[in-house]
Design a protein around this motif. Structure first.
Motif, PDB file in Angstrom:
ATOM      1  N   SER A 101      18.926  -2.532  12.208  1.00  0.00           N
ATOM      2  CA  SER A 101      20.141  -1.771  11.918  1.00  0.00           C
ATOM      3  C   SER A 101      20.179  -0.436  12.638  1.00  0.00           C
ATOM      4  CB  SER A 101      20.219  -1.496  10.411  1.00  0.00           C
ATOM      5  OG  SER A 101      19.189  -0.594  10.014  1.00  0.00           O
ATOM      6  N   VAL A 102      19.040   0.021  13.106  1.00  0.00           N
ATOM      7  CA  VAL A 102      18.867   1.343  13.719  1.00  0.00           C
ATOM      8  C   VAL A 102      19.236   2.452  12.722  1.00  0.00           C
ATOM      9  CG1 VAL A 102      19.144   2.606  15.894  1.00  0.00           C
ATOM     10  CG2 VAL A 102      19.663   0.192  15.842  1.00  0.00           C
ATOM     11  N   TYR A 103      19.124   2.170  11.437  1.00  0.00           N
ATOM     12  CA  TYR A 103      19.338   3.183  10.411  1.00  0.00           C
ATOM     13  C   TYR A 103      18.120   4.089  10.331  1.00  0.00           C
ATOM     14  CZ  TYR A 103      19.761   5.233   5.714  1.00  0.00           C
ATOM     15  OH  TYR A 103      19.809   6.104   4.659  1.00  0.00           O
ATOM     16  N   GLN A 104      18.344   5.369  10.112  1.00  0.00           N
ATOM     17  CA  GLN A 104      17.261   6.319   9.923  1.00  0.00           C
ATOM     18  C   GLN A 104      17.159   6.678   8.440  1.00  0.00           C
ATOM     19  OE1 GLN A 104      17.654   9.850  12.399  1.00  0.00           O
ATOM     20  NE2 GLN A 104      16.108   9.039  13.769  1.00  0.00           N
ATOM     21  N   PRO A 105      16.023   6.388   7.789  1.00  0.00           N
ATOM     22  CA  PRO A 105      15.881   6.781   6.386  1.00  0.00           C
ATOM     23  C   PRO A 105      15.969   8.296   6.251  1.00  0.00           C
ATOM     24  CG  PRO A 105      13.784   6.026   7.288  1.00  0.00           C
ATOM     25  CD  PRO A 105      14.838   5.708   8.305  1.00  0.00           C
ATOM     26  N   GLU A 106      16.404   8.758   5.094  1.00  0.00           N
ATOM     27  CA  GLU A 106      16.675  10.181   4.916  1.00  0.00           C
ATOM     28  C   GLU A 106      15.451  11.064   5.135  1.00  0.00           C
ATOM     29  OE1 GLU A 106      20.075  11.584   2.252  1.00  0.00           O
ATOM     30  OE2 GLU A 106      19.140   9.979   1.076  1.00  0.00           O
ATOM     31  N   SER A 107      14.274  10.556   4.785  1.00  0.00           N
ATOM     32  CA  SER A 107      13.064  11.357   4.970  1.00  0.00           C
ATOM     33  C   SER A 107      12.828  11.688   6.438  1.00  0.00           C
ATOM     34  CB  SER A 107      11.846  10.622   4.403  1.00  0.00           C
ATOM     35  OG  SER A 107      11.661   9.376   5.037  1.00  0.00           O
ATOM     36  N   GLN A 108      13.319  10.819   7.304  1.00  0.00           N
ATOM     37  CA  GLN A 108      13.212  11.040   8.750  1.00  0.00           C
ATOM     38  C   GLN A 108      14.439  11.776   9.278  1.00  0.00           C
ATOM     39  OE1 GLN A 108      12.612   7.407  10.978  1.00  0.00           O
ATOM     40  NE2 GLN A 108      13.183   8.344  12.924  1.00  0.00           N
ATOM     41  N   ALA A 109      15.614  11.380   8.805  1.00  0.00           N
ATOM     42  CA  ALA A 109      16.861  11.944   9.330  1.00  0.00           C
ATOM     43  C   ALA A 109      16.995  13.431   9.052  1.00  0.00           C
ATOM     44  CB  ALA A 109      18.054  11.191   8.756  1.00  0.00           C
ATOM     45  N   ASP A 110      16.561  13.880   7.868  1.00  0.00           N
ATOM     46  CA  ASP A 110      16.715  15.305   7.562  1.00  0.00           C
ATOM     47  C   ASP A 110      15.469  16.114   7.903  1.00  0.00           C
ATOM     48  OD1 ASP A 110      14.888  14.916   5.473  1.00  0.00           O
ATOM     49  OD2 ASP A 110      16.417  14.893   3.917  1.00  0.00           O
ATOM     50  N   GLY A 111      14.422  15.438   8.381  1.00  0.00           N
ATOM     51  CA  GLY A 111      13.239  16.128   8.869  1.00  0.00           C
ATOM     52  C   GLY A 111      12.347  16.743   7.812  1.00  0.00           C
ATOM     53  N   THR A 112      12.612  16.466   6.534  1.00  0.00           N
ATOM     54  CA  THR A 112      11.823  17.112   5.477  1.00  0.00           C
ATOM     55  C   THR A 112      10.747  16.197   4.895  1.00  0.00           C
ATOM     56  OG1 THR A 112      13.340  16.467   3.689  1.00  0.00           O
ATOM     57  CG2 THR A 112      13.805  18.537   4.845  1.00  0.00           C
ATOM     58  N   GLY A 113      10.750  14.916   5.271  1.00  0.00           N
ATOM     59  CA  GLY A 113       9.735  14.002   4.791  1.00  0.00           C
ATOM     60  C   GLY A 113       9.885  13.616   3.344  1.00  0.00           C
ATOM     61  N   ALA A 114       8.745  13.343   2.701  1.00  0.00           N
ATOM     62  CA  ALA A 114       8.759  12.806   1.339  1.00  0.00           C
ATOM     63  C   ALA A 114       7.523  13.315   0.588  1.00  0.00           C
ATOM     64  CB  ALA A 114       8.791  11.286   1.393  1.00  0.00           C
ATOM     65  N   TYR A 115       7.130  12.585  -0.465  1.00  0.00           N
ATOM     66  CA  TYR A 115       5.957  12.931  -1.262  1.00  0.00           C
ATOM     67  C   TYR A 115       4.848  11.913  -1.022  1.00  0.00           C
ATOM     68  CZ  TYR A 115       8.480  16.450  -3.962  1.00  0.00           C
ATOM     69  OH  TYR A 115       9.176  17.579  -4.344  1.00  0.00           O
ATOM     70  N   GLY A 116       3.606  12.321  -1.316  1.00  0.00           N
ATOM     71  CA  GLY A 116       2.506  11.407  -1.127  1.00  0.00           C
ATOM     72  C   GLY A 116       1.272  11.790  -1.916  1.00  0.00           C
ATOM     73  N   TYR A 117       0.374  10.826  -2.030  1.00  0.00           N
ATOM     74  CA  TYR A 117      -0.892  11.065  -2.716  1.00  0.00           C
ATOM     75  C   TYR A 117      -1.881  11.730  -1.771  1.00  0.00           C
ATOM     76  CZ  TYR A 117      -5.461  10.279  -4.765  1.00  0.00           C
ATOM     77  OH  TYR A 117      -6.724  10.464  -5.249  1.00  0.00           O
ATOM     78  N   ASN A 118      -2.541  12.791  -2.251  1.00  0.00           N
ATOM     79  CA  ASN A 118      -3.563  13.490  -1.503  1.00  0.00           C
ATOM     80  C   ASN A 118      -4.665  13.835  -2.485  1.00  0.00           C
ATOM     81  OD1 ASN A 118      -5.223  15.264  -0.121  1.00  0.00           O
ATOM     82  ND2 ASN A 118      -3.568  16.504   0.729  1.00  0.00           N
TER      83      ASN A 118
END
Length: 328
Positions: A101-118
């Motif tokens: 689809s060439v869709y960009q998920p929002e975490s990539q499109a807005d450049g702010t990323g997401a959350y994760g385990y660290n």
């Protein structure tokens, strides 16, 4: 397993006339969808607080007092059968959607990323005290901070990402895809039961049917050990979809593994005025409902009736999706 049994559903499927919809279909992405029959059920929860306190003796009473949006219990009539994903959308299926689809998920499109385990992250030192690190560009659906296989549920997807995937599938297949309404989701999750889970009222019964917060997960969050199920389901993080027993409709992971976005806006008071036939939720709002709990969710919050919510642009390491395809 209490309530409606799998053989009853099988009899229903065997009784379908030759021209009826198929009980199980597979789409362009290899996604299997189960035909959920039309029917009536009681939506919501009216379990007395004292009963909940007996089921969950380690919980503070205030947690039971904060369930006002699960009431009143009300009759709902799902007037049309619908197809629902047998499993949550997987990493592989989401990857293929993005590629085609060439869709960009929002975490990539807005450049702010997401959350994760660290494992080195300390919630006590963060501004919000969140259990996970973020929002950070290093986290996304590709990287929730732990290893996933192609057959694990995709997480860190926003409500808007889910709607975009539905729109793309609808265009490609010429069939209507969408997120389930909150009523459809609970109807499908209960599969004829009225207990806290489709496995019964005992949280421990989830060990054979759900990937929720247990001794495996609690190893990484020692301070919440008392809220963990006293047993191991074999997974500290997400598990391959379909790793546990299905409910009577043949749906897997309706409790646990990943929270699932629904179509509805959230309103604490909606149940009091909900229509009987095919409720669609409030006409407006600021947050969308997610259901079912996740691998990190305490069993109390993975109940069939429990409602949670987030802004549509939220991308979180516990949140994924399951899709509906309409039969018409």
């Amino acid at each position: 397993m209490r309530g409606l049994t799998i053989p009853v559903v099988c009899l229903y499927l065997m009784a379908l006339p030759a021209h009826a919809a198929e009980p199980l279909i597979q789409n362009e992405l290899g996604m299997k969808l189960v035909l959920v029959p039309a029917g009536e059920f009681l939506m919501g929860n009216d379990t007395p607080l004292d009963t909940l306190a007996k089921i969950y003796p380690q919980y503070e009473r205030k947690r039971f007092e904060e369930l006002g949006d699960e009431a009143p219990v009300h009759k709902v009539n799902i007037t049309h059968a619908f197809y629902l994903g047998q499993h949550e959308v997987t990493v592989a299926q989401f990857r293929r959607f993005l590629a085609e689809s060439v869709y960009q998920p929002e975490s990539q499109a807005d450049g702010t990323g997401a959350y994760g385990y660290n494992s080195d992250y300390d919630p006590a030192k963060s501004v919000r005290g969140d259990a996970f690190e973020g929002r950070h560009r290093k986290y996304s659906w590709r990287n929730p901070g732990f290893q996933q296989g192609d057959d694990h549920p995709v997480v860190n997807v926003t409500w808007n990402d889910a709607v975009a995937m539905c729109a793309w599938l609808s265009k490609v297949e010429g069939k209507k895809y969408r997120l389930p309404t909150e009523a459809e989701w609970e109807y499908a999750a209960r599969a004829g039961t009225r207990t806290q889970f489709y496995t019964g009222d005992d949280p421990q019964s989830l060990l054979s049917a759900a990937n929720v917060f247990d001794t495996d997960s609690a190893k990484n969050w020692a301070k919440w050990q008392s809220y963990a199920l006293t047993g191991s389901d074999g997974f500290a993080f997400t598990s391959p979809v379909g790793s546990f027993a299905p409910n009577a409709f043949g749906l897997y992971d309706m409790h646990g593994n990943a929270w699932e976005w629904t179509a509805d806006w959230h309103d604490d008071r909606y149940y009091a005025n909900s229509p009987v036939a095919d409720p669609q939720g409030p006409t407006s709002g600021s947050v969308r409902v997610r259901r079912g709990g996740s691998w990190h969710t305490w069993s109390f919050y993975a109940r069939s009736s429990y409602r949670n919510w987030n802004a549509p642009s939220t991308r979180y390491t516990l949140v994924g999706m399951r899709l509906v395809r309409e039969t018409d």
